[in-house]
Design an enzyme around this catalytic site. Sequence first.
Site, PDB file in Angstrom:
ATOM      1  N   SER A  99       0.825  -1.213   0.000  1.00 39.64           N
ATOM      2  CA  SER A  99       0.000   0.000   0.000  1.00 39.64           C
ATOM      3  C   SER A  99       0.854   1.256   0.000  1.00 39.64           C
ATOM      4  O   SER A  99       1.954   1.268   0.554  1.00 39.64           O
ATOM      5  CB  SER A  99      -0.873  -0.002   1.268  1.00 39.64           C
ATOM      6  OG  SER A  99      -1.440   1.273   1.480  1.00 39.64           O
ATOM      7  N   TYR A 152      -1.878   0.110  10.584  1.00 43.87           N
ATOM      8  CA  TYR A 152      -2.108  -0.557   9.285  1.00 43.87           C
ATOM      9  C   TYR A 152      -0.902  -0.333   8.383  1.00 43.87           C
ATOM     10  O   TYR A 152      -0.317  -1.284   7.861  1.00 43.87           O
ATOM     11  CB  TYR A 152      -3.374  -0.007   8.621  1.00 43.87           C
ATOM     12  CG  TYR A 152      -3.439  -0.336   7.152  1.00 43.87           C
ATOM     13  CD1 TYR A 152      -3.174   0.631   6.194  1.00 43.87           C
ATOM     14  CD2 TYR A 152      -3.714  -1.627   6.728  1.00 43.87           C
ATOM     15  CE1 TYR A 152      -3.200   0.323   4.849  1.00 43.87           C
ATOM     16  CE2 TYR A 152      -3.744  -1.940   5.382  1.00 43.87           C
ATOM     17  CZ  TYR A 152      -3.482  -0.958   4.446  1.00 43.87           C
ATOM     18  OH  TYR A 152      -3.495  -1.268   3.113  1.00 43.87           O
ATOM     19  N   LYS A 184       2.192  -3.001   6.795  1.00 42.82           N
ATOM     20  CA  LYS A 184       2.626  -3.127   5.396  1.00 42.82           C
ATOM     21  C   LYS A 184       4.142  -2.889   5.287  1.00 42.82           C
ATOM     22  O   LYS A 184       4.837  -3.590   4.556  1.00 42.82           O
ATOM     23  CB  LYS A 184       1.854  -2.158   4.493  1.00 42.82           C
ATOM     24  CG  LYS A 184       0.376  -2.475   4.360  1.00 42.82           C
ATOM     25  CD  LYS A 184       0.126  -3.860   3.769  1.00 42.82           C
ATOM     26  CE  LYS A 184      -1.351  -4.129   3.542  1.00 42.82           C
ATOM     27  NZ  LYS A 184      -1.614  -5.481   3.025  1.00 42.82           N
ATOM     28  N   PHE A 242      -2.418   2.502  -4.622  1.00 39.45           N
ATOM     29  CA  PHE A 242      -2.843   3.813  -4.171  1.00 39.45           C
ATOM     30  C   PHE A 242      -4.308   3.680  -3.756  1.00 39.45           C
ATOM     31  O   PHE A 242      -4.602   2.800  -2.922  1.00 39.45           O
ATOM     32  CB  PHE A 242      -2.472   4.856  -5.225  1.00 39.45           C
ATOM     33  CG  PHE A 242      -0.991   5.155  -5.087  1.00 39.45           C
ATOM     34  CD1 PHE A 242      -0.040   4.200  -5.427  1.00 39.45           C
ATOM     35  CD2 PHE A 242      -0.559   6.336  -4.513  1.00 39.45           C
ATOM     36  CE1 PHE A 242       1.322   4.434  -5.229  1.00 39.45           C
ATOM     37  CE2 PHE A 242       0.810   6.584  -4.327  1.00 39.45           C
ATOM     38  CZ  PHE A 242       1.733   5.631  -4.679  1.00 39.45           C
TER      39      PHE A 242
HETATM   40  C1  WQD Z   1      -9.636   9.514   0.771  1.00 41.29           C
HETATM   41  C2  WQD Z   1      -9.866  10.996   1.026  1.00 41.29           C
HETATM   42  C3  WQD Z   1     -10.340  11.532   3.322  1.00 41.29           C
HETATM   43  C4  WQD Z   1     -14.235   9.596   3.617  1.00 41.29           C
HETATM   44  C5  WQD Z   1      -7.277   4.304   1.639  1.00 41.29           C
HETATM   45  C6  WQD Z   1      -7.323   3.056   2.434  1.00 41.29           C
HETATM   46  C7  WQD Z   1      -5.952   2.490   2.661  1.00 41.29           C
HETATM   47  C8  WQD Z   1      -5.132   2.480   1.394  1.00 41.29           C
HETATM   48  C9  WQD Z   1      -5.147   3.824   0.703  1.00 41.29           C
HETATM   49  C10 WQD Z   1      -5.027   0.308   0.373  1.00 41.29           C
HETATM   50  C11 WQD Z   1      -9.203  11.469   2.335  1.00 41.29           C
HETATM   51  C12 WQD Z   1     -11.520  11.870   2.418  1.00 41.29           C
HETATM   52  C13 WQD Z   1     -13.027  10.044   3.113  1.00 41.29           C
HETATM   53  C14 WQD Z   1     -15.224  10.550   3.987  1.00 41.29           C
HETATM   54  C15 WQD Z   1     -13.760  12.329   3.316  1.00 41.29           C
HETATM   55  N1  WQD Z   1      -5.624   1.504   0.487  1.00 41.29           N
HETATM   56  N2  WQD Z   1     -12.794  11.387   2.959  1.00 41.29           N
HETATM   57  N3  WQD Z   1     -14.948  11.884   3.814  1.00 41.29           N
HETATM   58  O1  WQD Z   1      -7.526   7.374   3.622  1.00 41.29           O
HETATM   59  O2  WQD Z   1      -6.524   7.659   1.301  1.00 41.29           O
HETATM   60  O3  WQD Z   1      -6.741   5.366   2.382  1.00 41.29           O
HETATM   61  O4  WQD Z   1      -6.528   4.143   0.467  1.00 41.29           O
HETATM   62  O5  WQD Z   1      -4.093  -0.096   0.947  1.00 41.29           O
HETATM   63  O6  WQD Z   1      -6.157   1.167   3.094  1.00 41.29           O
HETATM   64  O7  WQD Z   1      -7.885   3.362   3.675  1.00 41.29           O
HETATM   65  O8  WQD Z   1      -8.775   6.645   1.536  1.00 41.29           O
HETATM   66  O9  WQD Z   1     -11.134   6.872   0.831  1.00 41.29           O
HETATM   67  O10 WQD Z   1     -10.601   6.831   3.322  1.00 41.29           O
HETATM   68  O11 WQD Z   1      -9.982   8.833   1.981  1.00 41.29           O
HETATM   69  O12 WQD Z   1     -13.525  13.540   3.176  1.00 41.29           O
HETATM   70  O13 WQD Z   1     -16.343  10.211   4.471  1.00 41.29           O
HETATM   71  O14 WQD Z   1     -11.269  11.219   1.200  1.00 41.29           O
HETATM   72  O15 WQD Z   1     -10.160  12.549   4.288  1.00 41.29           O
HETATM   73  O16 WQD Z   1      -8.728  12.785   2.124  1.00 41.29           O
HETATM   74  P1  WQD Z   1      -7.345   6.871   2.252  1.00 41.29           P
HETATM   75  P2  WQD Z   1     -10.206   7.235   1.952  1.00 41.29           P
END
Ligand code: WQD
Length: 342
Positions: free
Chosen positions: A128, A154, A158, A183
Amino acid sequence: MKDNRNILVTGGAGFIGSHTVVELINKGFNPVIVDDFRNSEAKVLKGIKAIVGQDPIMRFVDVTNKEQLKAVFEEFSFSGIIHFAAYKAVGESVAKPLVYYRNNIDGLLNCLELAEEFKVLNFVFSSSCTVYGEPKGTKIVTELSEMQEANSPYGATKQMCERIISDVHKSGSKMRMLNLRYFNPVGAHPTGNIGELPIGRPNNLIPYITQTAAGLLNELTVYGNDYNTNDGTCVRDYIHVVDLAEAHIKGYEWLNNLSEPRTETINVGTGNGTSVLEIIHTFEKVSNQSLNWKFGPRRDGDVEEIFADTSKAQELIGWNADRTIEDAIADAWNWEKKRRDE
Ligand code: WQD
């Protein structure tokens, strides 16, 4: 020996695993899913069958139970393993670190020990971009970008798993191993037969948007609009899950053609950064409906901006992402509407 097409897919009933199983079958491989549905649903198997026209082979196994997993190695002779099975919610890992370390590390150790014991040479690991932590300086990370301290348990699991794989290689193992640093996987299969199935309230942005638009959730909260980005919201590299699945096939075929032990790490992204607000506006354009959302405070552990330099994936395994963010959002929305019809 005839080219053995059996591939063990741990966590193969999950979001990325199920899409990879579809592409493996399409390419003439024989994937064997091991899963215990702790983070997925058995109906995924019906969805896979609806796409490929055959029942996927599946064994109910907890990969942290070595005896259960060993029985599958005794039943099938594998030419390779694609290891997805792990917990992956950043926020949850902060609340439950021991659960994450036990599950994610034990699962990998069992797979590697059994691979060595049964002389399975090819190993693809689901890693990741969270291993990079908050990138220093440039937001476009290459595989050589320095790993900052992980922002969550988490991400730390990794980093540790990649270290374990590297140490196994350095010990003189005959295995050929590939770490794929995902990503942000998003979207669903274009048929609408499989897609993301968050258990309970979604953590991730896209399923939260589609469930809000479907009326299952009241309103999306955008976590922070005071970041140092173009529109103040966080930027990520969102990659269509089918592009991601295809990267596993290309990566596996590359491993299988090697004639000597080797370990490599590849970023799997699109190379483009998209903000939360841009995602919302794209959803409204694609779905032709407005979304109920508001700004809220930042979320702990969020990285401000990160996206992939993908040149190594192209050079090493001849892969790059083909699908657009519009494709991914349209497929995610189609899946959200379709899965409610069942
Ligand atoms: C993306 C953006 C939030 C929810 C994920 C996985 C992690 C890894 C990478 C595989 C952020 C914003 C989110 C909401 C929001 N994947 N958001 N309101 O945190 O980049 O990580 O992808 O390994 O396992 O967790 O993804 O979709 O949670 O957030 O504003 O209700 O959307 O703040 O900026 P993240 P995400």
